[in-house]
Scaffold this motif. Structure first.
Motif, PDB file in Angstrom:
ATOM      1  N   ILE A   1       0.865  -1.180   0.000  1.00  0.00           N
ATOM      2  CA  ILE A   1       0.000   0.000   0.000  1.00  0.00           C
ATOM      3  C   ILE A   1       0.894   1.221   0.000  1.00  0.00           C
ATOM      4  CG2 ILE A   1      -1.696   1.361   1.263  1.00  0.00           C
ATOM      5  CD1 ILE A   1      -2.887  -1.127   2.365  1.00  0.00           C
ATOM      6  N   SER A   2       0.897   1.944  -1.118  1.00  0.00           N
ATOM      7  CA  SER A   2       1.753   3.143  -1.249  1.00  0.00           C
ATOM      8  C   SER A   2       3.191   2.831  -0.871  1.00  0.00           C
ATOM      9  CB  SER A   2       1.204   4.286  -0.379  1.00  0.00           C
ATOM     10  OG  SER A   2      -0.110   4.619  -0.759  1.00  0.00           O
ATOM     11  N   GLY A   3       3.677   1.679  -1.280  1.00  0.00           N
ATOM     12  CA  GLY A   3       5.049   1.286  -1.015  1.00  0.00           C
ATOM     13  C   GLY A   3       5.273   0.622   0.326  1.00  0.00           C
ATOM     14  N   LYS A   4       4.284   0.680   1.225  1.00  0.00           N
ATOM     15  CA  LYS A   4       4.408   0.017   2.524  1.00  0.00           C
ATOM     16  C   LYS A   4       3.987  -1.444   2.410  1.00  0.00           C
ATOM     17  CE  LYS A   4       3.569   4.244   5.185  1.00  0.00           C
ATOM     18  NZ  LYS A   4       2.689   4.896   6.198  1.00  0.00           N
TER      19      LYS A   4
ATOM     20  N   THR B   1      -8.089  -6.419  -2.714  1.00  0.00           N
ATOM     21  CA  THR B   1      -8.129  -6.598  -4.160  1.00  0.00           C
ATOM     22  C   THR B   1      -6.873  -5.995  -4.784  1.00  0.00           C
ATOM     23  OG1 THR B   1     -10.540  -6.501  -4.193  1.00  0.00           O
ATOM     24  CG2 THR B   1      -9.408  -6.081  -6.277  1.00  0.00           C
ATOM     25  N   ALA B   2      -6.209  -6.765  -5.622  1.00  0.00           N
ATOM     26  CA  ALA B   2      -4.985  -6.287  -6.271  1.00  0.00           C
ATOM     27  C   ALA B   2      -5.339  -5.349  -7.423  1.00  0.00           C
ATOM     28  CB  ALA B   2      -4.177  -7.464  -6.792  1.00  0.00           C
ATOM     29  N   THR B   3      -4.723  -4.167  -7.427  1.00  0.00           N
ATOM     30  CA  THR B   3      -4.860  -3.272  -8.575  1.00  0.00           C
ATOM     31  C   THR B   3      -3.763  -3.532  -9.605  1.00  0.00           C
ATOM     32  OG1 THR B   3      -3.533  -1.549  -7.484  1.00  0.00           O
ATOM     33  CG2 THR B   3      -5.929  -1.491  -7.153  1.00  0.00           C
TER      34      THR B   3
ATOM     35  N   PHE C   1       4.781 -13.103  -6.094  1.00  0.00           N
ATOM     36  CA  PHE C   1       4.254 -11.870  -6.668  1.00  0.00           C
ATOM     37  C   PHE C   1       4.318 -10.762  -5.633  1.00  0.00           C
ATOM     38  CE2 PHE C   1       2.197 -15.222  -9.044  1.00  0.00           C
ATOM     39  CZ  PHE C   1       2.171 -14.743 -10.354  1.00  0.00           C
ATOM     40  N   ALA C   2       4.344  -9.520  -6.132  1.00  0.00           N
ATOM     41  CA  ALA C   2       4.004  -8.361  -5.319  1.00  0.00           C
ATOM     42  C   ALA C   2       2.684  -7.832  -5.843  1.00  0.00           C
ATOM     43  CB  ALA C   2       5.087  -7.295  -5.411  1.00  0.00           C
ATOM     44  N   ALA C   3       1.867  -7.290  -4.963  1.00  0.00           N
ATOM     45  CA  ALA C   3       0.560  -6.771  -5.372  1.00  0.00           C
ATOM     46  C   ALA C   3       0.362  -5.376  -4.796  1.00  0.00           C
ATOM     47  CB  ALA C   3      -0.557  -7.695  -4.895  1.00  0.00           C
ATOM     48  N   ARG C   4      -0.020  -4.457  -5.636  1.00  0.00           N
ATOM     49  CA  ARG C   4      -0.423  -3.130  -5.152  1.00  0.00           C
ATOM     50  C   ARG C   4      -1.903  -3.208  -4.789  1.00  0.00           C
ATOM     51  NH1 ARG C   4       3.982   0.002  -6.562  1.00  0.00           N
ATOM     52  NH2 ARG C   4       5.025  -0.587  -8.512  1.00  0.00           N
ATOM     53  N   ILE C   5      -2.223  -2.766  -3.582  1.00  0.00           N
ATOM     54  CA  ILE C   5      -3.602  -2.742  -3.116  1.00  0.00           C
ATOM     55  C   ILE C   5      -3.908  -1.355  -2.550  1.00  0.00           C
ATOM     56  CG2 ILE C   5      -3.590  -5.212  -2.624  1.00  0.00           C
ATOM     57  CD1 ILE C   5      -3.297  -4.565   0.335  1.00  0.00           C
ATOM     58  N   ASN C   6      -5.198  -1.037  -2.450  1.00  0.00           N
ATOM     59  CA  ASN C   6      -5.603   0.267  -1.921  1.00  0.00           C
ATOM     60  C   ASN C   6      -6.000   0.219  -0.459  1.00  0.00           C
ATOM     61  OD1 ASN C   6      -5.221   1.652  -4.384  1.00  0.00           O
ATOM     62  ND2 ASN C   6      -7.253   1.017  -5.113  1.00  0.00           N
ATOM     63  N   GLU C   7      -6.480  -0.927   0.000  1.00  0.00           N
ATOM     64  CA  GLU C   7      -6.913  -1.041   1.389  1.00  0.00           C
ATOM     65  C   GLU C   7      -6.921  -2.504   1.823  1.00  0.00           C
ATOM     66  OE1 GLU C   7     -10.812   0.553   1.632  1.00  0.00           O
ATOM     67  OE2 GLU C   7     -11.699  -0.900   0.258  1.00  0.00           O
ATOM     68  N   VAL C   8      -6.948  -2.676   3.125  1.00  0.00           N
ATOM     69  CA  VAL C   8      -7.014  -4.012   3.727  1.00  0.00           C
ATOM     70  C   VAL C   8      -8.424  -4.227   4.245  1.00  0.00           C
ATOM     71  CG1 VAL C   8      -6.161  -5.479   5.595  1.00  0.00           C
ATOM     72  CG2 VAL C   8      -4.579  -4.005   4.341  1.00  0.00           C
ATOM     73  N   GLY C   9      -8.979  -5.394   3.970  1.00  0.00           N
ATOM     74  CA  GLY C   9     -10.310  -5.724   4.467  1.00  0.00           C
ATOM     75  C   GLY C   9     -10.242  -6.595   5.703  1.00  0.00           C
ATOM     76  N   GLU C  10     -11.169  -7.555   5.810  1.00  0.00           N
ATOM     77  CA  GLU C  10     -11.209  -8.464   6.948  1.00  0.00           C
ATOM     78  C   GLU C  10     -10.255  -9.638   6.721  1.00  0.00           C
ATOM     79  OE1 GLU C  10     -12.889  -8.441   9.886  1.00  0.00           O
ATOM     80  OE2 GLU C  10     -13.495  -6.378   9.424  1.00  0.00           O
ATOM     81  N   VAL C  11      -9.404  -9.914   7.708  1.00  0.00           N
ATOM     82  CA  VAL C  11      -8.501 -11.060   7.590  1.00  0.00           C
ATOM     83  C   VAL C  11      -9.288 -12.345   7.812  1.00  0.00           C
ATOM     84  CG1 VAL C  11      -6.507  -9.719   8.328  1.00  0.00           C
ATOM     85  CG2 VAL C  11      -7.822 -11.005  10.031  1.00  0.00           C
TER      86      VAL C  11
ATOM     87  N   VAL D   1       3.655  -1.824   7.578  1.00  0.00           N
ATOM     88  CA  VAL D   1       4.938  -1.270   8.020  1.00  0.00           C
ATOM     89  C   VAL D   1       5.691  -0.705   6.826  1.00  0.00           C
ATOM     90  CG1 VAL D   1       5.094  -2.899   9.940  1.00  0.00           C
ATOM     91  CG2 VAL D   1       6.170  -3.462   7.758  1.00  0.00           C
ATOM     92  N   MET D   2       6.617   0.177   7.111  1.00  0.00           N
ATOM     93  CA  MET D   2       7.496   0.661   6.054  1.00  0.00           C
ATOM     94  C   MET D   2       8.296  -0.506   5.494  1.00  0.00           C
ATOM     95  SD  MET D   2       6.809   3.868   5.857  1.00  0.00           S
ATOM     96  CE  MET D   2       8.170   4.481   4.831  1.00  0.00           C
ATOM     97  N   PHE D   3       8.679  -0.400   4.224  1.00  0.00           N
ATOM     98  CA  PHE D   3       9.418  -1.493   3.595  1.00  0.00           C
ATOM     99  C   PHE D   3      10.702  -1.791   4.370  1.00  0.00           C
ATOM    100  CE2 PHE D   3      11.521  -4.084   0.532  1.00  0.00           C
ATOM    101  CZ  PHE D   3      10.535  -4.568  -0.310  1.00  0.00           C
TER     102      PHE D   3
END
Length: 209
Positions: A83-86, A130-132, A154-164, A176-178
């Motif tokens: 998420i935004s690099g994190k 959801t992976a963008t 894989f790496a996946a860019r996502i916008n938000e985290v839902g329910e685990v 966390v930061m990378f």
């Protein structure tokens, strides 16, 4: 599978001969061929098949070796959520070690799904995300001593985290930061091989921020 462990092994050798190849040249461990080979399928379920192979070691000694192959031919996947690099990590209880681990979503291959589709499915199931975009990070053999098949990373860019997926013994997610994720890997706060390799590959791919 067939009715006896020996018959099941013979069936696998006949239908999936690539699993029993020996590379050319000296120094490899060969699998014995022939009717007296004494190979067995020790265990089989929907996820894993455990084989006992009759082998010949490079010094000529005969013996047996155990190895696990997935029951589905599709590769398993592991996916590093960003998420935004994190980095998004999940805290997952693992039966084999009887403890909690910080790791990334992963799962076995699913019939009919491509590796990318399977990675997206694991994200949705374990993290509710959801992976963008999905970025291929190559493959990993997590334990060459017993596991036969690699896993696609894989790496996946996502916008938000839902329910685990609490039903799968995942109790929370953490962003966390990378660099912090790398520090966790370096200090044994992360010991999962999939996660450590995905972090390494993602940094080399220019995905770290």
């Amino acid at each position: 599978m067939n009715s006896t462990p020996e018959a099941a092994y013979t069936h696998l050798r006949r239908t999936q001969p690539n699993l029993f190849n020996t590379p050319p040249g000296d120094g490899a461990i060969s699998i014995v061929r022939g009717p007296l080979a004494e190979g067995r399928v020790v265990h089989h379920d929907q996820w894993w098949t455990l084989l006992q192979d009759p082998v010949v070691f490079p010094d000529g000694q005969h013996g047996h070796y155990l190895r696990m192959i997935p029951s589905q031919p599709e590769l398993g996947t592991a996916v590093l959520p960003l998420i935004s690099g994190k980095v998004v990590l999940i805290e997952h209880f693992r039966h084999a070690t009887r403890t909690w681990h910080w790791e990334i979503p992963r799962g076995g291959g699913t019939a009919g799904l491509s590796e990318k589709d399977n990675a997206a499915k694991e994200l949705e199931e374990e993290l509710g995300a959801t992976a963008t975009e999905l970025v291929e990070l190559g493959t990993l053999h997590p334990d060459t001593g017993i596991l036969a098949q690699p896993v696609a990373l894989f790496a996946a860019r996502i916008n938000e985290v839902g329910e685990v997926a609490r039903g799968e013994a995942i109790r929370r997610a953490r962003t966390v930061m990378f660099a912090e994720a790398e520090e966790m890997a370096g200090s044994d706060a992360i010991t999962d091989a999939f996660t450590i390799t995905a972090l390494f590959r993602a940094r080399r791919a220019g995905l770290a921020q």
